[in-house]
Design an enzyme around this catalytic site. Structure first.
Site, PDB file in Angstrom:
ATOM      1  N   LYS A  56      -0.808  74.811  68.972  1.00 31.40           N
ATOM      2  CA  LYS A  56      -0.059  75.008  70.357  1.00 31.40           C
ATOM      3  C   LYS A  56      -0.337  76.700  69.866  1.00 31.40           C
ATOM      4  CE  LYS A  56       4.377  75.343  68.501  1.00 31.40           C
ATOM      5  NZ  LYS A  56       5.590  74.918  67.901  1.00 31.40           N
ATOM      6  N   TYR A  77       3.966 108.394  78.897  1.00 27.94           N
ATOM      7  CA  TYR A  77       4.257 108.254  80.383  1.00 27.94           C
ATOM      8  C   TYR A  77       6.008 108.332  80.268  1.00 27.94           C
ATOM      9  CZ  TYR A  77       0.682 105.706  82.063  1.00 27.94           C
ATOM     10  OH  TYR A  77      -0.547 105.198  83.001  1.00 27.94           O
TER      11      TYR A  77
HETATM   12  C1  LIG Z   1       5.600  74.468  66.466  1.00 27.13           C
HETATM   13  C2  LIG Z   1       6.521  73.166  66.255  1.00 27.13           C
HETATM   14  C3  LIG Z   1       5.978  73.151  65.001  1.00 27.13           C
HETATM   15  C4  LIG Z   1       5.550  74.393  64.023  1.00 27.13           C
HETATM   16  O1  LIG Z   1       6.362  75.200  63.352  1.00 27.13           O
HETATM   17  P1  LIG Z   1       6.251  76.039  62.079  1.00 27.13           P
HETATM   18  O2  LIG Z   1       7.380  77.311  61.874  1.00 27.13           O
HETATM   19  O3  LIG Z   1       5.716  77.305  62.582  1.00 27.13           O
HETATM   20  O4  LIG Z   1       5.676  75.560  61.014  1.00 27.13           O
HETATM   21  C5  LIG Z   1       6.530  72.159  64.306  1.00 27.13           C
HETATM   22  N1  LIG Z   1       6.923  70.998  65.101  1.00 27.13           N
HETATM   23  C6  LIG Z   1       7.147  71.434  66.885  1.00 27.13           C
HETATM   24  C7  LIG Z   1       8.166  69.991  67.173  1.00 27.13           C
HETATM   25  C8  LIG Z   1       7.167  72.520  67.105  1.00 27.13           C
HETATM   26  O5  LIG Z   1       7.806  73.097  67.998  1.00 27.13           O
END
Ligand SMILES: *Cc1c(COP(=O)(O)O)cnc(C)c1O
Length: 368
Positions: A38, A264
């Protein structure tokens, strides 16, 4: 590797293979491995990363939203893709692209069944998510009878897996809470499986779950951050290699006198002669303003150069008074030796936020 001449995010695909093999070595042989890609594969570009992971044998992918999954399909990814946070407005597209929803409430499950029936789907793979303490997304155990009543009325869907998510898998002080989540998930999954009469896959662990809770590996694990090289602890990060290096270059060097200010709002005021370097990376590239005023630093010729004053949209200025450097020299923001995890901690945030924020303006360069 030639020195960077502009801001680039260099991504080492053999480090990705290393991390995958390491995480796999921590789970049983027959446990499936789902790669979480993701958010642009946590900033690394989901297509390249998913293609590489598909080639080296990952079983499953997950994305947060439907459009992320569509992008993977349009780029030739063929392994199953779970959508963790599907929304009813996208359900037709979701099944058109053969994406598998993780359904978490009465509303989304009934909307999905409606869409599946309208589209003439049969035994369409879905995943049912239970809340065991994170209180984010998920059915409650007492929804089981309602879920069964829906499933019994339709041939359109088939439960491929049952999942939950740990709330504090990286925090060993919360071991008791996590163990209770595991217990509660086991109990709900068992009751559900008995009612169904067949056994969907069970899964619960993210990266820290894989590393800290072997008793919860079940049939599959879901890893994101670990694949990208971070273990959420000093001990675990030692076995992983950050796959990304954020590099830039010195655009200009200034010599300034006592009392002059930098950037800035004149946020930095010099207390004597100084040499500053201007670097072409700013908050629009993902280096947020919280890294300004000495919180963040870059590395030039191996030496730390703290950020002076405020982070601009497209640039930062750093202190190079004691570094022998010139325009065109390479600058490291983070790499495998200067960890993004540490840089994030200094600004009271986490590696996840820093790496997912690197914007699409930064060119990605892939090393095989
Ligand atoms: C993002 C996510 C993961 C992955 O988690 P990590 O800590 O990056 O390994 C796994 N399960 C769900 C439901 C998530 O939202």
């Amino acid at each position: 590797m030639p020195e960077a001449q502009e801001t680039i995010l260099e991504i080492n695909l053999s480090a990705l293979t290393h991390n995958y093999n390491y995480l796999r070595s921590r789970i049983p042989e027959n446990c499936r491995f789902l790669a979480v890609v993701k958010a642009f594969a946590y900033g690394h570009d989901q297509v390249k990363i998913a293609q590489h992971l598909e080639n080296i044998g990952v079983d499953y992918f997950a994305v947060a939203y439907t459009n992320e999954g569509i992008n993977l399909r349009e780029n030739g990814i063929t392994k199953p893709i779970m959508v963790l946070h599907p929304q009813p407005v996208n359900f037709n597209a979701l099944s058109e692209y053969n994406l598998e929803p993780s359904l978490y409430s009465q509303y989304v499950l009934s909307q999905f069944i409606k869409s599946a029936e309208k589209n003439g789907l049969e035994n369409y793979p879905i995943h049912i998510k239970f809340n065991t303490g994170l209180n984010r997304l998920g059915f409650w155990e007492n929804d089981l009878d309602w879920i069964m009543s829906q499933i019994e009325q339709t041939r359109s869907i088939k439960i491929k897996s049952i999942l939950s998510h740990l709330a504090a898998s990286e925090d060993l002080n919360e071991r008791e809470f996590s163990m209770n989540q595991i217990k509660s998930f086991t109990k709900t999954a068992k009751a559900f499986t008995e009612k169904l009469g067949y056994a969907p896959m069970l899964h619960m662990c993210n990266t820290s779950g894989i590393l800290n809770y072997p008793e919860a590996h079940f049939d599959m694990v879901r890893s994101g951050i670990g694949l990208y090289g971070f273990g959420n602890s000093e001990k675990e990060s030692k076995n992983l290699i950050p796959i990304a290096s954020l590099k830039s270059v010195i655009s200009q060097i200034h010599r300034i006198e006592d009392g002059e200010t930098v950037g800035y709002n004149r946020a930095f005021k010099s207390g004597g002669f100084m040499k500053t370097a201007t670097i072409p990376i700013g908050h629009a590239d993902g280096i947020g303003r919280q890294y300004g005023n000495g919180i963040g630093r870059v590395y030039i010729k191996g030496k730390p150069a703290p950020i002076l004053g405020n982070v601009c949209m497209d640039m930062i200025m750093v202190d190079v008074t004691s570094i022998d450097c010139k325009e065109g020299d390479e600058v490291i923001l983070f790499d495998k030796d200067h960890s993004a995890e540490n840089m994030a901690l200094k600004a009271s945030t986490i590696s996840y936020e820093l790496i997912t924020a690197i914007s699409s303006r930064v060119r990605r360069l892939y090393l095989e």
